[in-house]
Design a protein around this motif. Sequence first.
Motif, PDB file in Angstrom:
ATOM      1  N   GLY A  69      32.755  34.153  43.489  1.00  0.00           N
ATOM      2  CA  GLY A  69      33.602  35.268  43.097  1.00  0.00           C
ATOM      3  C   GLY A  69      33.635  35.495  41.593  1.00  0.00           C
ATOM      4  O   GLY A  69      32.925  34.849  40.823  1.00  0.00           O
ATOM      5  N   LYS A  70      34.523  36.414  41.173  1.00  0.00           N
ATOM      6  CA  LYS A  70      34.650  36.727  39.752  1.00  0.00           C
ATOM      7  C   LYS A  70      35.345  35.604  39.007  1.00  0.00           C
ATOM      8  O   LYS A  70      36.133  34.850  39.583  1.00  0.00           O
ATOM      9  CB  LYS A  70      35.429  38.034  39.573  1.00  0.00           C
ATOM     10  N   LYS A  71      35.054  35.493  37.726  1.00  0.00           N
ATOM     11  CA  LYS A  71      35.678  34.466  36.903  1.00  0.00           C
ATOM     12  C   LYS A  71      37.195  34.674  36.866  1.00  0.00           C
ATOM     13  O   LYS A  71      37.677  35.807  36.830  1.00  0.00           O
ATOM     14  CB  LYS A  71      35.133  34.505  35.480  1.00  0.00           C
ATOM     15  N   LEU A  72      37.924  33.576  36.883  1.00  0.00           N
ATOM     16  CA  LEU A  72      39.384  33.694  36.860  1.00  0.00           C
ATOM     17  C   LEU A  72      39.888  34.039  35.460  1.00  0.00           C
ATOM     18  O   LEU A  72      39.139  34.016  34.487  1.00  0.00           O
ATOM     19  CB  LEU A  72      40.035  32.420  37.387  1.00  0.00           C
ATOM     20  N   VAL A  73      41.162  34.370  35.393  1.00  0.00           N
ATOM     21  CA  VAL A  73      41.805  34.751  34.141  1.00  0.00           C
ATOM     22  C   VAL A  73      42.959  33.793  33.848  1.00  0.00           C
ATOM     23  O   VAL A  73      43.795  33.549  34.720  1.00  0.00           O
ATOM     24  CB  VAL A  73      42.361  36.197  34.212  1.00  0.00           C
ATOM     25  N   ALA A  95      36.120  31.397  31.908  1.00  0.00           N
ATOM     26  CA  ALA A  95      37.317  32.171  32.271  1.00  0.00           C
ATOM     27  C   ALA A  95      37.623  33.226  31.218  1.00  0.00           C
ATOM     28  O   ALA A  95      37.326  33.061  30.033  1.00  0.00           O
ATOM     29  CB  ALA A  95      38.513  31.243  32.440  1.00  0.00           C
ATOM     30  N   ARG A  96      38.215  34.319  31.667  1.00  0.00           N
ATOM     31  CA  ARG A  96      38.732  35.329  30.758  1.00  0.00           C
ATOM     32  C   ARG A  96      40.141  34.925  30.334  1.00  0.00           C
ATOM     33  O   ARG A  96      40.789  34.115  31.005  1.00  0.00           O
ATOM     34  CB  ARG A  96      38.765  36.697  31.434  1.00  0.00           C
ATOM     35  N   ASP A 121      39.239  44.716  34.627  1.00  0.00           N
ATOM     36  CA  ASP A 121      39.182  44.478  36.071  1.00  0.00           C
ATOM     37  C   ASP A 121      40.059  43.305  36.494  1.00  0.00           C
ATOM     38  O   ASP A 121      39.765  42.619  37.471  1.00  0.00           O
ATOM     39  CB  ASP A 121      37.737  44.247  36.506  1.00  0.00           C
ATOM     40  N   VAL A 122      41.157  43.092  35.782  1.00  0.00           N
ATOM     41  CA  VAL A 122      42.024  41.947  36.069  1.00  0.00           C
ATOM     42  C   VAL A 122      42.534  41.963  37.508  1.00  0.00           C
ATOM     43  O   VAL A 122      42.775  40.903  38.104  1.00  0.00           O
ATOM     44  CB  VAL A 122      43.208  41.898  35.070  1.00  0.00           C
ATOM     45  N   GLU A 124      40.970  42.412  40.094  1.00  0.00           N
ATOM     46  CA  GLU A 124      39.977  41.848  41.004  1.00  0.00           C
ATOM     47  C   GLU A 124      39.821  40.341  40.839  1.00  0.00           C
ATOM     48  O   GLU A 124      38.959  39.734  41.482  1.00  0.00           O
ATOM     49  CB  GLU A 124      38.623  42.528  40.768  1.00  0.00           C
ATOM     50  N   ARG A 125      40.645  39.727  39.998  1.00  0.00           N
ATOM     51  CA  ARG A 125      40.474  38.311  39.666  1.00  0.00           C
ATOM     52  C   ARG A 125      41.727  37.496  39.997  1.00  0.00           C
ATOM     53  O   ARG A 125      42.825  38.040  40.086  1.00  0.00           O
ATOM     54  CB  ARG A 125      40.164  38.170  38.174  1.00  0.00           C
TER      55      ARG A 125
END
Length: 209
Positions: A69-73, A95-96, A121-122, A124-125
């Motif tokens: 999946g997408k990188k976490l924040v 991570a963002r 795109d937060v 989506e994370r």
Amino acid sequence: MNKVTVVDHPLVQHKLTLMRDKNRSTKGFRQLLHEIGMLLCYEVTRDLPLEMTEIETPLQTMMAPQIGGKKLVFAPILRAGLGFVDGMLELVPSARVAHIGLYRDPATLTAVEYYFKAPEDVAERLVVIIDPMLATANSAIAAVDRLKERGVTNMRFVCLLAAPEGVAKFHAHHPEVGIWTASIDSHLNDHGYIVPGLGDAGDRMFGTK
């Protein structure tokens, strides 16, 4: 309390005891916050989804797991939440990082926003909100409210210490958001500080007490 995880690992508890000591230096407190943040990050990411990918070792090709999946924040609540960020990024360097600027009005104890910046795109994370103290929970609630306004649905909250009053209030507003903490202390005093606690984490970390 079924959405609360108290991380009772001996290293976490040992470092927390060192941090509670009022004679701990600013440098020592900051270093311990860095270290304990890394350990809490290990726990809050324990169930991240994995996907299989093909790699080639020096001996052969194989299918191996990696985080999917997408990188976490990581979303620290300024300013004290910054103390966790570097340690967490050492574990999850891709991570963002979002920034949520809130301060507690000394008269009303309500949270006042002064800054907010997050990836486009937060929504989506997975967002891990971080703040050393969950006391009145006003800042934590405001942070989750703000992220929900941006469409975020997958959130976790990490703190060093929590008060029972703060946990109850937080989950009254956001029952679906899990909490990871090193300790649930006794209570809040009349000034909204966690008892026995460790004082003001931001002041102790930045030497402004």
